[in-house]
Design a protein around this motif. Structure first.
Motif, PDB file in Angstrom:
ATOM      1  N   TYR A  77       0.841  -0.978  -0.232  1.00 56.08           N
ATOM      2  CA  TYR A  77      -0.096   0.079   0.003  1.00 56.08           C
ATOM      3  C   TYR A  77       0.975   1.260   0.119  1.00 56.08           C
ATOM      4  O   TYR A  77       0.549   2.194  -0.697  1.00 56.08           O
ATOM      5  CB  TYR A  77      -0.921  -0.199   1.117  1.00 56.08           C
ATOM      6  CG  TYR A  77      -1.897   0.989   1.048  1.00 56.08           C
ATOM      7  CD1 TYR A  77      -3.162   0.763   0.304  1.00 56.08           C
ATOM      8  CD2 TYR A  77      -1.924   2.306   1.377  1.00 56.08           C
ATOM      9  CE1 TYR A  77      -4.107   1.637   0.201  1.00 56.08           C
ATOM     10  CE2 TYR A  77      -2.881   3.270   1.326  1.00 56.08           C
ATOM     11  CZ  TYR A  77      -3.920   2.929   0.853  1.00 56.08           C
ATOM     12  OH  TYR A  77      -4.984   4.013   0.440  1.00 56.08           O
ATOM     13  N   LEU A  78       1.789   1.260   0.728  1.00 59.55           N
ATOM     14  CA  LEU A  78       2.692   2.419   0.849  1.00 59.55           C
ATOM     15  C   LEU A  78       3.539   2.657  -0.432  1.00 59.55           C
ATOM     16  O   LEU A  78       3.910   3.890  -0.718  1.00 59.55           O
ATOM     17  CB  LEU A  78       3.695   2.213   2.107  1.00 59.55           C
ATOM     18  CG  LEU A  78       3.089   2.398   3.311  1.00 59.55           C
ATOM     19  CD1 LEU A  78       3.907   2.053   4.426  1.00 59.55           C
ATOM     20  CD2 LEU A  78       2.578   3.807   3.525  1.00 59.55           C
ATOM     21  N   LYS A  79       3.740   1.791  -1.357  1.00 56.19           N
ATOM     22  CA  LYS A  79       4.314   1.767  -2.533  1.00 56.19           C
ATOM     23  C   LYS A  79       3.447   2.313  -3.630  1.00 56.19           C
ATOM     24  O   LYS A  79       3.881   3.222  -4.440  1.00 56.19           O
ATOM     25  CB  LYS A  79       5.076   0.512  -2.982  1.00 56.19           C
ATOM     26  CG  LYS A  79       6.273   0.160  -2.015  1.00 56.19           C
ATOM     27  CD  LYS A  79       6.758  -1.191  -2.768  1.00 56.19           C
ATOM     28  CE  LYS A  79       8.156  -1.562  -2.129  1.00 56.19           C
ATOM     29  NZ  LYS A  79       8.647  -3.038  -2.597  1.00 56.19           N
ATOM     30  N   LEU A  80       2.253   1.962  -3.638  1.00 59.72           N
ATOM     31  CA  LEU A  80       1.224   2.098  -4.640  1.00 59.72           C
ATOM     32  C   LEU A  80       0.109   3.051  -4.233  1.00 59.72           C
ATOM     33  O   LEU A  80      -0.563   3.671  -5.195  1.00 59.72           O
ATOM     34  CB  LEU A  80       0.667   0.804  -5.187  1.00 59.72           C
ATOM     35  CG  LEU A  80       1.443  -0.092  -5.661  1.00 59.72           C
ATOM     36  CD1 LEU A  80       0.997  -1.572  -6.282  1.00 59.72           C
ATOM     37  CD2 LEU A  80       2.428   0.440  -6.996  1.00 59.72           C
ATOM     38  N   GLY A  81      -0.074   3.238  -2.990  1.00 58.90           N
ATOM     39  CA  GLY A  81      -1.135   3.964  -2.611  1.00 58.90           C
ATOM     40  C   GLY A  81      -2.355   3.370  -2.850  1.00 58.90           C
ATOM     41  O   GLY A  81      -2.521   2.100  -2.949  1.00 58.90           O
ATOM     42  N   PRO A  82      -3.445   4.163  -2.879  1.00 53.75           N
ATOM     43  CA  PRO A  82      -4.806   3.617  -3.131  1.00 53.75           C
ATOM     44  C   PRO A  82      -4.896   2.911  -4.502  1.00 53.75           C
ATOM     45  O   PRO A  82      -5.878   2.095  -4.673  1.00 53.75           O
ATOM     46  CB  PRO A  82      -5.524   4.942  -3.256  1.00 53.75           C
ATOM     47  CG  PRO A  82      -5.033   6.054  -3.496  1.00 53.75           C
ATOM     48  CD  PRO A  82      -3.514   5.702  -2.809  1.00 53.75           C
ATOM     49  N   ARG A  83      -4.244   2.882  -5.382  1.00 54.36           N
ATOM     50  CA  ARG A  83      -4.009   2.116  -6.707  1.00 54.36           C
ATOM     51  C   ARG A  83      -4.033   0.692  -6.173  1.00 54.36           C
ATOM     52  O   ARG A  83      -4.299  -0.301  -7.095  1.00 54.36           O
ATOM     53  CB  ARG A  83      -2.879   2.622  -7.535  1.00 54.36           C
ATOM     54  CG  ARG A  83      -2.926   3.814  -8.089  1.00 54.36           C
ATOM     55  CD  ARG A  83      -1.815   4.213  -9.046  1.00 54.36           C
ATOM     56  NE  ARG A  83      -0.739   4.404  -8.033  1.00 54.36           N
ATOM     57  CZ  ARG A  83       0.757   4.538  -8.591  1.00 54.36           C
ATOM     58  NH1 ARG A  83       0.778   4.637  -9.782  1.00 54.36           N
ATOM     59  NH2 ARG A  83       1.617   4.618  -7.602  1.00 54.36           N
ATOM     60  N   SER A  84      -3.418   0.345  -5.013  1.00 52.48           N
ATOM     61  CA  SER A  84      -3.350  -1.095  -4.838  1.00 52.48           C
ATOM     62  C   SER A  84      -4.701  -1.618  -4.481  1.00 52.48           C
ATOM     63  O   SER A  84      -4.731  -2.873  -4.607  1.00 52.48           O
ATOM     64  CB  SER A  84      -2.491  -1.150  -3.506  1.00 52.48           C
ATOM     65  OG  SER A  84      -3.146  -0.705  -2.461  1.00 52.48           O
TER      66      SER A  84
END
Length: 325
Positions: A101-108
């Motif tokens: 989640y921290l790498k992709l944010g809400p896109r995950s």
């Protein structure tokens, strides 16, 4: 399964809605079998339309996921620990979910529901990280569409095959249910054995208590402290800790002598991530390596009992960027 077909034909949308709502809420009630059947029945006269089924699924997902979002926003890290304790792989799911989640944010959220155990954790992370609710709803609805649309598409494409399976289940229903339950029990037993084996292995790694770490700090002999959590740089950490990736820590330590004293810590149950890294460091020749007992949560708890202001807060107040003196 024949009963499932009959129920879907007469109460299709409501059953799909309730099934998906229960699964997304965390109950062990798989929704994919019903979605497969709903997709197959959508090709027949009298069956629920694919569009209506998708609408029901997305509505159920948004209701359940909003609850996870609000729980993550209100409870924070304890919410993740609670969810991970009831998951099949509790010792690593916090680190993995935070990392994604921290790498992709809400896109995950577009694919989180496709990963076992990641759906609820990702929505809780959205709340924890302060993702704006409209943005969360947008990506969560798209992710729900991808998740449900794939299952319905399988049902549509293989509708004849699904019909054959339904007929077989109607004929050999009891044997089929027993076989499915046996396979599920074997899967759980395998996962349980893997976890027990991992815990036994990591328990052999020496632990250092938070009191001992603080004692060394006061005496000016603080070991090299490694933070293996997947978290952004601005998150609160043990003072002096260096952020490392679990898979590339050995490269970072190439300049340190083998006699260096090292303490690793994480925020997962049983300190498993920290113990895994400590195990690798010991095997690489860093014999004076410990995992921090209780991890970051224990350090945070003792800091709170001592009435010490969190270092991150002190740094923020004193940093030039804060505009405060």
């Amino acid at each position: 399964m024949g009963d499932l077909q009959g129920l879907l034909e007469s109460h299709g949308l409501m059953l799909v809605f309730l099934n998906v709502l229960a699964e997304q809420a965390g109950l062990p009630v798989p929704a994919y079998p019903m979605l497969f059947v709903a997709g197959a029945l959508g090709m027949q006269d009298g069956g629920p339309s694919i569009g209506a089924v998708l609408a029901a699924v997305i509505a159920a997902c948004l209701i359940a996921d909003t609850a996870w979002y609000l729980a993550g926003k209100r409870l924070g890290q304890p919410m993740l620990r609670t969810v991970c304790r009831v998951s099949i792989s509790p010792d690593s799911c916090i680190r993995q979910t935070q990392s994604v989640y921290l790498k992709l944010g809400p896109r995950s959220l577009l694919f989180a529901k496709l990963l076992p155990g990641a759906g609820a954790l990702s929505t809780a992370m959205a709340g924890m990280t302060g993702t704006p609710y409209p943005l969360f709803l947008f990506y969560d609805a798209l992710g729900s569409l991808v998740w449900a649309g794939g299952a319905l598409l399988v049902g549509v494409v293989f509708s004849d095959f699904v019909d054959a399976i339904l007929h077989a289940f109607s004929t050999y229903g009891h044997l089929a249910v027993l076989a499915a339950l046996a396979l599920f029990a074997l899967f759980l037993a395998w996962r349980w054995w893997r976890r027990v084996h991992l815990l036994r292995r990591t328990r052999r790694i020496p632990r250092m208590t938070v009191d001992e770490l603080e004692r060394r700090r006061r005496n000016g002999v603080l070991p090299l402290v490694l933070d293996v959590r997947s978290a952004p740089a601005e998150i609160e950490r043990i003072p002096g800790a260096q952020v490392v990736d679990l898979d590339s820590a050995l490269q970072m330590l190439a300049s340190h002598p083998a006699t260096a004293e090292i303490v690793t810590y994480c925020a997962c149950p049983n300190e498993v991530s920290a113990a895994i890294l400590a195990e690798r460091l010991i095997a690489a020749g860093y014999a004076s390596t410990w995992a921090l007992a209780g991890g970051f949560d224990e350090w945070k708890r003792l800091q709170g009992e001592a009435g010490i202001e969190p270092p991150a807060a002190r740094d923020e107040l004193s940093s030039p960027a804060s505009g405060k003196s």
